[in-house]
Design a protein around this motif. Structure first.
Motif, PDB file in Angstrom:
ATOM      1  N   ILE A  28     -56.266 -49.794 -96.054  1.00 36.85           N
ATOM      2  CA  ILE A  28     -56.129 -51.241 -96.312  1.00 36.85           C
ATOM      3  C   ILE A  28     -57.077 -52.049 -95.442  1.00 36.85           C
ATOM      4  O   ILE A  28     -57.441 -51.647 -94.337  1.00 36.85           O
ATOM      5  N   SER A  29     -57.491 -53.183 -95.960  1.00 30.57           N
ATOM      6  CA  SER A  29     -58.383 -54.074 -95.223  1.00 30.57           C
ATOM      7  C   SER A  29     -57.640 -54.742 -94.074  1.00 30.57           C
ATOM      8  O   SER A  29     -56.474 -55.121 -94.218  1.00 30.57           O
ATOM      9  N   HIS A  30     -58.337 -54.900 -92.956  1.00 31.28           N
ATOM     10  CA  HIS A  30     -57.752 -55.624 -91.825  1.00 31.28           C
ATOM     11  C   HIS A  30     -57.828 -57.124 -92.055  1.00 31.28           C
ATOM     12  O   HIS A  30     -57.444 -57.902 -91.188  1.00 31.28           O
ATOM     13  N   ARG A  31     -58.337 -57.540 -93.200  1.00 33.07           N
ATOM     14  CA  ARG A  31     -58.308 -58.966 -93.572  1.00 33.07           C
ATOM     15  C   ARG A  31     -57.302 -59.211 -94.687  1.00 33.07           C
ATOM     16  O   ARG A  31     -57.306 -60.275 -95.306  1.00 33.07           O
ATOM     17  N   GLY A  70     -59.074 -50.812 -77.781  1.00 36.06           N
ATOM     18  CA  GLY A  70     -59.255 -49.385 -78.023  1.00 36.06           C
ATOM     19  C   GLY A  70     -58.487 -48.504 -77.054  1.00 36.06           C
ATOM     20  O   GLY A  70     -58.151 -47.362 -77.376  1.00 36.06           O
ATOM     21  N   SER A  71     -58.223 -49.016 -75.856  1.00 39.39           N
ATOM     22  CA  SER A  71     -57.512 -48.234 -74.835  1.00 39.39           C
ATOM     23  C   SER A  71     -57.045 -49.171 -73.732  1.00 39.39           C
ATOM     24  O   SER A  71     -57.479 -50.324 -73.652  1.00 39.39           O
ATOM     25  N   ALA A  83     -68.476 -59.972 -74.621  1.00 36.75           N
ATOM     26  CA  ALA A  83     -68.795 -60.349 -76.001  1.00 36.75           C
ATOM     27  C   ALA A  83     -67.735 -59.790 -76.951  1.00 36.75           C
ATOM     28  O   ALA A  83     -67.245 -60.491 -77.833  1.00 36.75           O
ATOM     29  N   HIS A  84     -67.385 -58.537 -76.739  1.00 34.07           N
ATOM     30  CA  HIS A  84     -66.394 -57.879 -77.591  1.00 34.07           C
ATOM     31  C   HIS A  84     -65.013 -58.111 -76.987  1.00 34.07           C
ATOM     32  O   HIS A  84     -64.853 -58.023 -75.770  1.00 34.07           O
ATOM     33  N   HIS A  85     -64.036 -58.394 -77.833  1.00 33.99           N
ATOM     34  CA  HIS A  85     -62.654 -58.526 -77.364  1.00 33.99           C
ATOM     35  C   HIS A  85     -62.502 -59.498 -76.200  1.00 33.99           C
ATOM     36  O   HIS A  85     -61.738 -59.230 -75.259  1.00 33.99           O
ATOM     37  N   PRO A 102     -60.455 -59.536 -84.200  1.00 35.50           N
ATOM     38  CA  PRO A 102     -61.856 -59.896 -84.462  1.00 35.50           C
ATOM     39  C   PRO A 102     -62.654 -58.777 -85.128  1.00 35.50           C
ATOM     40  O   PRO A 102     -63.508 -59.047 -85.959  1.00 35.50           O
ATOM     41  N   ALA A 103     -62.376 -57.523 -84.762  1.00 34.05           N
ATOM     42  CA  ALA A 103     -63.070 -56.391 -85.397  1.00 34.05           C
ATOM     43  C   ALA A 103     -62.019 -55.476 -86.016  1.00 34.05           C
ATOM     44  O   ALA A 103     -60.824 -55.673 -85.803  1.00 34.05           O
ATOM     45  N   THR A 104     -62.440 -54.493 -86.793  1.00 38.10           N
ATOM     46  CA  THR A 104     -61.484 -53.571 -87.407  1.00 38.10           C
ATOM     47  C   THR A 104     -60.756 -52.800 -86.306  1.00 38.10           C
ATOM     48  O   THR A 104     -61.390 -52.098 -85.534  1.00 38.10           O
ATOM     49  N   PRO A 105     -59.451 -52.952 -86.225  1.00 41.24           N
ATOM     50  CA  PRO A 105     -58.695 -52.249 -85.179  1.00 41.24           C
ATOM     51  C   PRO A 105     -58.188 -50.897 -85.688  1.00 41.24           C
ATOM     52  O   PRO A 105     -58.458 -50.527 -86.834  1.00 41.24           O
ATOM     53  N   ASN A 106     -57.451 -50.204 -84.862  1.00 37.03           N
ATOM     54  CA  ASN A 106     -56.777 -48.968 -85.246  1.00 37.03           C
ATOM     55  C   ASN A 106     -55.534 -49.354 -86.064  1.00 37.03           C
ATOM     56  O   ASN A 106     -54.418 -49.405 -85.546  1.00 37.03           O
ATOM     57  N   VAL A 107     -55.749 -49.658 -87.329  1.00 38.30           N
ATOM     58  CA  VAL A 107     -54.693 -50.191 -88.207  1.00 38.30           C
ATOM     59  C   VAL A 107     -53.503 -49.229 -88.272  1.00 38.30           C
ATOM     60  O   VAL A 107     -52.348 -49.630 -88.145  1.00 38.30           O
TER      61      VAL A 107
END
Lengths: 360, 360
Positions: free
Chosen positions: A32-35, A66-67, A223-225, A240-245
């Motif tokens: 599934i899309s994270h949006r 991520g961790s 810049a990230h997260h 903001p970015a594709t996470p570990n859905v």
């Protein structure tokens, strides 16, 4: 043969993990899309379950990275302009401090020898420290700092932001989020999931600080997260970015299972199993609890000195279908570490104790 | 009913994913220590399979992060002291540029309108740019930059480090890593896995740059996942923090399946399916390829203008058991995006075309 993992992370998967994973595959959560609304519903659900489990008030967001190691960096970048202060009593609290130095922060520390812990009365926070970094449970040495001590410290130095590393203890510590600004953990410890997801609980005061730093010329918050961007996305249960859905979905389901047991019962079970382990270690001639002070003994990662080389103990226990951890770093050969997470039952702990006894 | 996902990431899981996941669960990969020989063997295996698949030479390490977006930040922190240069022709190449600005780098850009692509002859790299950031496949607009053009550009500006974003195309692009310094992707696109793992291919020249920057006073290359620390751990197939162990295992297995098909065959299959899609779009009165220039048309993310509102098309296709993506950003309502990844067969693409035809 399937082994029972008593390792302090990655660890035994929580028993319900498999059925939740099957449901996730059936529902194609991996695709599934994270949006999508489906994802927003999953995030909202996991947020609700964690909020209930850990009594997280509305002032705090629950964010995903991520961790947990990544969160060390994000907190320091977003909440410290110049000075941080670290309570260091093991390898992981030291890494948090090392991260601050790598980011060229002026990092202060108070240090205890490996195996010793902090109490409220020990600690004087430096005047200009903006952030106090406390490790609730030091995975390397099996030392905890009790939550009332953390709360007293925060109340005394209430102008400082407090960040609590509860990587290898959440959801055990009953942190009071009306005083604690931020706390974080990863899912491969007491939540009994595969690694690959960090959880960052963080309040509006941290956000304000990050927004202020972002406006200062020459101050880089990453810049990230970055906290402002994570927070903004969180308002609509997005990232903001594709996470570990898949991880976020499974975390919500396991938190739901924990809530069904009830956090008080879960904490009592943890304490009861810890009591069994420490009682055995105290009474044995072949093992000895590494942490002397009872109040500093971790409830979730039990560390013991072994009379025999730890490799022999680990190997013998493995023959019986159980995996325990070695000591950390230079204690690798003289200590064992036993995770006491919700995924392992009192009966399994009892079996482990029986095996350890046989080696006496 | 199970849907077939033609979305450009997260996307359809690769058909063999399920059996590999079952094996991983049977072998308790979710519980093993990332400091164990079992983990090092898994990392080594995945490294070997990816190395074979993408013809990665010994000069390059293969490193793991939480996501490809994280890699944008890591490359900029580790490989740029002052100036970066970005080829921007869509939302993701622009985010890479935005990350550089957030990190207070002096970021240059060359820009093309949405739907247009870059050729070698278009591009002049600024004199002091240290890093050239190229997006092989712009997921938002469905535009690719062909690899021979990227290689020519690197050969002309061979003193610059080149980083290629192949997030939504790897393993399709036949990048020549004897010239390309770094490239990266995430696993939820063409590798057909759930999100939560970024893959960073990076050479010794990038490492040297990072080590040099680390020695400069006042230059911060980050704390988490810095290139020198990732590289050092990679020497023994370890990672500095607990990674997505299960993801690394599954990636190795899917890369092995790709190698069994053969990368040439896989690329031909991708091109054949792309040809089917573009041929249909070109011949239809109801759809039109968004990207005019054939050489710039992405082989892995096909974007089409729709005569009907895209929501109607998406909804009708969904009734038939297939999920396609909406247009990106302001094109949300007037475009559709169709992923053409290895997980979807020529037959499934043909079924999708039949459904799209019915809506004419």
């Amino acid at each position: 043969m399937k082994q029972t993992y008593f390792t302090p992370g990655p660890a035994e998967l929580y028993p319900t993990f498999y059925q939740h994973l099957q449901t996730a595959l059936d529902e194609q959560i991996g695709s599934i899309s994270h949006r999508s609304q489906r994802f927003r519903d999953i995030y909202r659900y996991t947020d609700e379950q964690l909020r209930t489990l850990l009594s997280v008030p509305a002032s705090h967001a629950i964010l995903f990275t991520g961790s947990a190691s990544e969160i060390w960096e994000r907190i320091l970048l977003n909440c410290v302009e110049h000075e941080s202060f670290h309570l260091v009593n093991g390898s992981f609290s030291r890494k948090f401090y090392d991260y601050a130095k790598a980011l060229h922060k002026y990092a202060h520390l108070a240090e205890k020898p490996f195996g010793e812990g902090f109490d409220y009365a020990d600690v004087e926070v430096p005047e200009y420290a903006e952030l106090v970094c406390v490790t609730h449970n030091e995975t390397s040495s099996g030392v905890q700092m009790r939550t009332p001590e953390i709360h007293k410290l925060k109340r005394k130095f209430n102008k400082k932001l407090f960040a609590v590393d509860m990587v290898s203890s959440a959801p055990y510590p009953d942190l009071d989020f009306s005083v604690i600004d931020s706390a974080f953990f990863s899912v491969q410890k007491a939540f009994g999931m595969p690694a690959g997801l960090g959880v960052w609980i963080v309040n509006d005061k941290c956000l304000e600080k990050a927004e202020r730093l972002q406006r200062y010329e020459g101050c880089v918050i990453g810049a990230h997260h970055t906290l402002p961007v994570l927070w903004k996305n969180y308002q609509t249960f997005e990232t903001p970015a594709t996470p570990n859905v898949l991880g976020i979905y499974l975390l919500g389901k396991i938190a739901e299972d924990f809530n069904a047991i009830g956090i008080d019962a879960l904490r009592r079970q943890t304490e009861e199993k810890a009591r069994m382990l420490y009682k055995f270690l105290d009474s044995s001639d072949s093992y000895e609890p590494f942490v002397k002070e009872e109040r500093h003994r971790s409830q979730t990662v039990v560390v013991a000195k072994t009379k025999k080389p730890s490799a022999e103990v680990i190997s013998a226990v493995k023959q019986a279908g159980m995996v325990i951890g070695s000591g950390y770093g230079k204690f690798k050969e003289s200590q064992i570490r036993i995770a006491n997470f919700p995924a392992t039952s009192a009966e399994q702990v009892s079996d482990l104790i029986s095996e350890l006894k046989k080696l006496a």
